[in-house]
Design a protein around this motif. Sequence first.
Motif, PDB file in Angstrom:
ATOM      1  N   LYS A 102       0.833  -1.199   0.000  1.00 45.75           N
ATOM      2  CA  LYS A 102       0.000   0.000   0.000  1.00 45.75           C
ATOM      3  C   LYS A 102       0.869   1.251   0.000  1.00 45.75           C
ATOM      4  N   THR A 103       1.932   1.243   0.801  1.00 47.64           N
ATOM      5  CA  THR A 103       2.837   2.394   0.879  1.00 47.64           C
ATOM      6  C   THR A 103       3.521   2.653  -0.463  1.00 47.64           C
ATOM      7  N   GLU A 125       1.015   3.982  -3.140  1.00 49.24           N
ATOM      8  CA  GLU A 125       0.746   5.407  -2.968  1.00 49.24           C
ATOM      9  C   GLU A 125       1.934   6.242  -3.433  1.00 49.24           C
TER      10      GLU A 125
END
Length: 301
Positions: free
Chosen positions: A173-174, A177
Amino acid sequence: MAQIKKKNPDWIIKNPKELKRYSQKDTFKLLHYTPLYQEQENILTSVFTQYHIQNAGIAIHQKGYYHSRINDSFTDLIIVRKGVFFAKFDKHNVKITANNIIVIPPSKMCDNFAQKDGVEVYWIHLKISSFWNDIISKQISFSTKGEFANVVILFDAYINELRTENPSKIVLKTIAEAVILSLRKNLKTTINQKAIKEKIISDIVEQIAKKPFENWRLSDVAKKIKCTEKELNRFFIKTTTLSFSKYLAKCKMLGSLGLIKSNKYSCCEIAKKVGFANRRSFSKAFKKYFGTSPSSICKEI
């Protein structure tokens, strides 16, 4: 590319029925796609969906790959990871080398192809949304100086995490993004700068038409707007169908015709204003362009 373990649910290989293969040798793997069914949702698709990305993936193309596209519902981004990807659009042929991007907005025709084996590209389909529309040009755009190397690195990191036996959703997810925000930043600073430069050149095209007798020089204009003479000429051809010098000559001839019809100046005065050494050289150029001499126009008036 190493085979992904089947137990990893987040690495999705697109079904050939859903994604047409233009060569059996070409490889398409999805990092994200808009799910067909709600149960296909996971934390990764939600991250990309949040940022209005419809699909994203990596493709490895072999010699002979050819794709003619016109997309009505999304903007197509292609970032070259390895090799050279060719594009044809608006009578232009361009080479997209490693760490560069081509941006194909909706309703724009573009042909892409690979001349050699092993061309690797990341591709992203952006939804039509305010999040992207404010930085996406309405025309096909591309970079040339490897400005998207950081986006490629982040995508690589994303894939490397996916390849692990137990990929961390937090890490993914990091990285996802970071990919999106880096991509947006690069598009804003790189592609928008190109759009700004094109607007400046468009203004120059209008200025030459209005004031053709000023001391216009290709090298001076290119230096002023910080671009190469080749780039400036390419834009003039795209906008006017003529090179800088031919467009300038056209505007001078049309301007000289206006001066002749005004009946305020002699041919010698007009020749000087247009930038010719003497009346004879001006008359020769005028006749070549219009098919008649300045004196013939004067007689008609």
